[in-house]
Design a protein around this motif. Structure first.
Motif, PDB file in Angstrom:
ATOM      1  N   VAL A   1       0.830  -1.212   0.000  1.00 56.37           N
ATOM      2  CA  VAL A   1       0.000   0.000   0.000  1.00 56.37           C
ATOM      3  C   VAL A   1       0.861   1.257   0.000  1.00 56.37           C
ATOM      4  O   VAL A   1       0.562   2.233  -0.700  1.00 56.37           O
ATOM      5  CB  VAL A   1      -0.952  -0.001   1.213  1.00 56.37           C
ATOM      6  CG1 VAL A   1      -1.719   1.320   1.299  1.00 56.37           C
ATOM      7  CG2 VAL A   1      -1.930  -1.167   1.132  1.00 56.37           C
ATOM      8  N   LEU A   2       1.930   1.242   0.746  1.00 54.65           N
ATOM      9  CA  LEU A   2       2.747   2.442   0.920  1.00 54.65           C
ATOM     10  C   LEU A   2       3.798   2.628  -0.160  1.00 54.65           C
ATOM     11  O   LEU A   2       4.374   3.714  -0.272  1.00 54.65           O
ATOM     12  CB  LEU A   2       3.422   2.425   2.293  1.00 54.65           C
ATOM     13  CG  LEU A   2       2.487   2.465   3.497  1.00 54.65           C
ATOM     14  CD1 LEU A   2       3.284   2.497   4.783  1.00 54.65           C
ATOM     15  CD2 LEU A   2       1.527   3.656   3.429  1.00 54.65           C
ATOM     16  N   SER A   3       4.072   1.575  -0.950  1.00 58.77           N
ATOM     17  CA  SER A   3       5.115   1.718  -1.963  1.00 58.77           C
ATOM     18  C   SER A   3       4.944   0.795  -3.156  1.00 58.77           C
ATOM     19  O   SER A   3       4.979   1.233  -4.302  1.00 58.77           O
ATOM     20  CB  SER A   3       6.484   1.463  -1.320  1.00 58.77           C
ATOM     21  OG  SER A   3       7.509   1.568  -2.273  1.00 58.77           O
ATOM     22  N   GLY A   4       4.764  -0.486  -2.910  1.00 61.56           N
ATOM     23  CA  GLY A   4       4.867  -1.478  -3.974  1.00 61.56           C
ATOM     24  C   GLY A   4       3.895  -1.311  -5.112  1.00 61.56           C
ATOM     25  O   GLY A   4       4.274  -1.399  -6.289  1.00 61.56           O
ATOM     26  N   SER A   5       2.637  -1.072  -4.801  1.00 59.52           N
ATOM     27  CA  SER A   5       1.626  -0.969  -5.855  1.00 59.52           C
ATOM     28  C   SER A   5       1.889   0.228  -6.764  1.00 59.52           C
ATOM     29  O   SER A   5       1.851   0.122  -7.995  1.00 59.52           O
ATOM     30  CB  SER A   5       0.231  -0.871  -5.233  1.00 59.52           C
ATOM     31  OG  SER A   5      -0.758  -0.749  -6.238  1.00 59.52           O
ATOM     32  N   ALA A   6       2.173   1.385  -6.176  1.00 56.42           N
ATOM     33  CA  ALA A   6       2.442   2.584  -6.972  1.00 56.42           C
ATOM     34  C   ALA A   6       3.731   2.444  -7.759  1.00 56.42           C
ATOM     35  O   ALA A   6       3.819   2.880  -8.916  1.00 56.42           O
ATOM     36  CB  ALA A   6       2.506   3.810  -6.063  1.00 56.42           C
ATOM     37  N   THR A   7       4.757   1.859  -7.148  1.00 54.85           N
ATOM     38  CA  THR A   7       6.029   1.668  -7.842  1.00 54.85           C
ATOM     39  C   THR A   7       5.847   0.821  -9.082  1.00 54.85           C
ATOM     40  O   THR A   7       6.406   1.117 -10.145  1.00 54.85           O
ATOM     41  CB  THR A   7       7.053   1.013  -6.895  1.00 54.85           C
ATOM     42  OG1 THR A   7       7.315   1.910  -5.808  1.00 54.85           O
ATOM     43  CG2 THR A   7       8.356   0.714  -7.613  1.00 54.85           C
ATOM     44  N   ALA A   8       5.035  -0.235  -8.972  1.00 54.42           N
ATOM     45  CA  ALA A   8       4.797  -1.109 -10.117  1.00 54.42           C
ATOM     46  C   ALA A   8       3.944  -0.423 -11.179  1.00 54.42           C
ATOM     47  O   ALA A   8       4.261  -0.468 -12.374  1.00 54.42           O
ATOM     48  CB  ALA A   8       4.119  -2.399  -9.645  1.00 54.42           C
ATOM     49  N   PHE A   9       2.869   0.234 -10.761  1.00 57.59           N
ATOM     50  CA  PHE A   9       1.951   0.840 -11.733  1.00 57.59           C
ATOM     51  C   PHE A   9       2.631   1.956 -12.510  1.00 57.59           C
ATOM     52  O   PHE A   9       2.498   2.050 -13.737  1.00 57.59           O
ATOM     53  CB  PHE A   9       0.708   1.380 -11.018  1.00 57.59           C
ATOM     54  CG  PHE A   9      -0.349   1.879 -11.968  1.00 57.59           C
ATOM     55  CD1 PHE A   9      -1.309   1.024 -12.479  1.00 57.59           C
ATOM     56  CD2 PHE A   9      -0.388   3.216 -12.346  1.00 57.59           C
ATOM     57  CE1 PHE A   9      -2.284   1.479 -13.360  1.00 57.59           C
ATOM     58  CE2 PHE A   9      -1.350   3.685 -13.220  1.00 57.59           C
ATOM     59  CZ  PHE A   9      -2.308   2.813 -13.735  1.00 57.59           C
ATOM     60  N   TYR A  10       3.374   2.811 -11.791  1.00 61.44           N
ATOM     61  CA  TYR A  10       3.999   3.961 -12.435  1.00 61.44           C
ATOM     62  C   TYR A  10       5.446   3.687 -12.849  1.00 61.44           C
ATOM     63  O   TYR A  10       6.125   4.602 -13.300  1.00 61.44           O
ATOM     64  CB  TYR A  10       3.930   5.169 -11.503  1.00 61.44           C
ATOM     65  CG  TYR A  10       2.513   5.690 -11.320  1.00 61.44           C
ATOM     66  CD1 TYR A  10       1.835   6.305 -12.369  1.00 61.44           C
ATOM     67  CD2 TYR A  10       1.849   5.542 -10.105  1.00 61.44           C
ATOM     68  CE1 TYR A  10       0.534   6.756 -12.215  1.00 61.44           C
ATOM     69  CE2 TYR A  10       0.556   6.012  -9.942  1.00 61.44           C
ATOM     70  CZ  TYR A  10      -0.091   6.614 -10.997  1.00 61.44           C
ATOM     71  OH  TYR A  10      -1.390   7.078 -10.839  1.00 61.44           O
ATOM     72  N   ARG A  11       5.896   2.460 -12.685  1.00 59.98           N
ATOM     73  CA  ARG A  11       7.223   2.022 -13.133  1.00 59.98           C
ATOM     74  C   ARG A  11       8.306   2.998 -12.637  1.00 59.98           C
ATOM     75  O   ARG A  11       9.095   3.529 -13.423  1.00 59.98           O
ATOM     76  CB  ARG A  11       7.288   1.872 -14.649  1.00 59.98           C
ATOM     77  CG  ARG A  11       6.203   0.964 -15.206  1.00 59.98           C
ATOM     78  CD  ARG A  11       6.360   0.696 -16.695  1.00 59.98           C
ATOM     79  NE  ARG A  11       6.616   1.869 -17.474  1.00 59.98           N
ATOM     80  CZ  ARG A  11       5.705   2.764 -17.854  1.00 59.98           C
ATOM     81  NH1 ARG A  11       4.444   2.621 -17.481  1.00 59.98           N
ATOM     82  NH2 ARG A  11       6.055   3.812 -18.590  1.00 59.98           N
ATOM     83  N   LEU A  12       8.314   3.211 -11.343  1.00 54.93           N
ATOM     84  CA  LEU A  12       9.231   4.178 -10.777  1.00 54.93           C
ATOM     85  C   LEU A  12      10.661   3.674 -10.829  1.00 54.93           C
ATOM     86  O   LEU A  12      10.949   2.504 -10.595  1.00 54.93           O
ATOM     87  CB  LEU A  12       8.854   4.467  -9.321  1.00 54.93           C
ATOM     88  CG  LEU A  12       7.489   5.142  -9.137  1.00 54.93           C
ATOM     89  CD1 LEU A  12       7.235   5.406  -7.666  1.00 54.93           C
ATOM     90  CD2 LEU A  12       7.410   6.446  -9.916  1.00 54.93           C
ATOM     91  N   GLU A  13      11.559   4.578 -11.154  1.00 56.41           N
ATOM     92  CA  GLU A  13      12.980   4.268 -11.237  1.00 56.41           C
ATOM     93  C   GLU A  13      13.605   4.348  -9.843  1.00 56.41           C
ATOM     94  O   GLU A  13      12.998   4.907  -8.921  1.00 56.41           O
ATOM     95  CB  GLU A  13      13.672   5.251 -12.173  1.00 56.41           C
ATOM     96  CG  GLU A  13      13.121   5.209 -13.597  1.00 56.41           C
ATOM     97  CD  GLU A  13      13.632   6.343 -14.461  1.00 56.41           C
ATOM     98  OE1 GLU A  13      14.384   7.192 -13.938  1.00 56.41           O
ATOM     99  OE2 GLU A  13      13.258   6.401 -15.637  1.00 56.41           O
ATOM    100  N   PRO A  14      14.813   3.789  -9.648  1.00 54.79           N
ATOM    101  CA  PRO A  14      15.469   3.901  -8.347  1.00 54.79           C
ATOM    102  C   PRO A  14      15.611   5.359  -7.919  1.00 54.79           C
ATOM    103  O   PRO A  14      15.718   6.267  -8.751  1.00 54.79           O
ATOM    104  CB  PRO A  14      16.847   3.264  -8.597  1.00 54.79           C
ATOM    105  CG  PRO A  14      16.612   2.334  -9.746  1.00 54.79           C
ATOM    106  CD  PRO A  14      15.593   2.997 -10.610  1.00 54.79           C
ATOM    107  N   THR A  15      15.597   5.576  -6.608  1.00 53.87           N
ATOM    108  CA  THR A  15      15.705   6.929  -6.076  1.00 53.87           C
ATOM    109  C   THR A  15      16.984   7.610  -6.541  1.00 53.87           C
ATOM    110  O   THR A  15      18.054   7.017  -6.514  1.00 53.87           O
ATOM    111  CB  THR A  15      15.687   6.891  -4.527  1.00 53.87           C
ATOM    112  OG1 THR A  15      14.509   6.197  -4.099  1.00 53.87           O
ATOM    113  CG2 THR A  15      15.693   8.287  -3.955  1.00 53.87           C
TER     114      THR A  15
END
Length: 285
Positions: free
Chosen positions: A270-284
């Motif tokens: 909820v706090l990171s994984g779902s959004a990271t996958a959906f928006y294909r976030l790159e490493p910080t």
């Protein structure tokens, strides 16, 4: 990870919607620096590190500005922009945005469907063609609708199964009226489509802005968790709009309470994984 926030500079781009009554508290310029100042609370031990910046007005120029900002602001990991879905040249418009400054941060688009009177706006042939172009470019689509518009979101999910969808603000359940039955039926039908995720955001401004408590939000949370599962839910603040109902930290504290019964894996989703996958976030950065 905050999967949904806005910024605006009223000296550069006026926001006509801020002229509506009751919005005085947010009728000023807000920047990513202001967000960092406001978001001091942690949620389940996590502090804000990345965000998704979401369009405010139907303007390609605003989207260009947001993409350029993402190139410069380490906090912003992805942008949800706007392009005219009804335009025959929608594909060229999306390609131009992705080719411009910060274009690699464009991960989804959004339209203010909540303001459209047509009960089948998302089924217009021109809109469906536009959304097909979005899907063909590997982009997602943020669904900004009110609860009575859930049927057209469901039809969209049925007709374009290859288009990744995320429901903004949980479809704006009528929390102030405390009448969630119709909303729950629609959300459960939408959640039955595996390409759909949901943002746990924007709920406090659908409740009583002053008197809301976590108890008021919990019935919506329980429906979302059961319908989508934690791996398809994502925390979002809807800052600075949430300032109208207590602000970023107050919402963060409420979400921490809601997550109290979840496992570490569910909390992480909820706090990171779902959004990271959906928006294909790159490493910080």
């Amino acid at each position: 990870m905050d999967a949904h926030h806005h910024v605006w500079d009223l000296d550069i781009r006026p926001q006509a919607w801020l002229d509506e009554p009751g919005l005085q508290a947010i009728r000023r310029t807000f920047s990513t620096a202001d967000l960092r100042t406001a978001a001091t609370a942690s949620v389940a031990g996590r502090r804000l590190e990345r965000t998704v910046l979401v369009q405010c007005v139907p303007s390609v120029d605003e989207t260009r500005e947001f993409l350029a900002l993402a190139e410069q602001a380490p906090l912003v990991g992805a942008v949800v922009g706007w392009a005219d879905l009804t335009s025959p040249a929608i594909g060229d418009a999306l390609d131009a945005l992705r080719a411009g400054a910060g274009g690699r941060y464009l991960r989804a688009v959004r339209h203010l469907v909540q303001g459209e009177d047509d009960p089948a706006w998302l089924q217009r042939p021109s809109v469906e063609r536009g959304l097909q172009a979005v899907a063909e470019r590997g982009l997602g689509y943020d669904l900004l609708i009110r609860s009575h518009q859930l049927p057209q979101a469901i039809r969209l999910a049925e007709r374009l199964p290859a288009l990744p969808l995320v429901l903004d603000h949980a479809g704006k359940p009528p929390l102030a009226r405390r009448d969630l039955d119709e909303w729950e039926r629609g959300v459960r039908r939408l959640a039955s489509h595996p390409q759909v995720r949901c943002k746990v955001s924007g709920l406090v401004t659908e409740a009583d802005h002053v008197k809301w408590t976590t108890t008021d939000i919990r019935p919506v949370w329980e429906v979302l968790l059961d319908a989508f599962g934690a791996d398809r839910l994502m925390f979002g603040s809807d800052w600075p709009v949430c300032v109208l109902a207590g602000g970023w930290n107050r919402w963060a504290y409420a979400v921490e309470e809601l997550l109290a019964g979840c496992s570490a894996a569910e909390t992480g989703a909820v706090l990171s994984g779902s959004a990271t996958a959906f928006y294909r976030l790159e490493p910080t950065r």
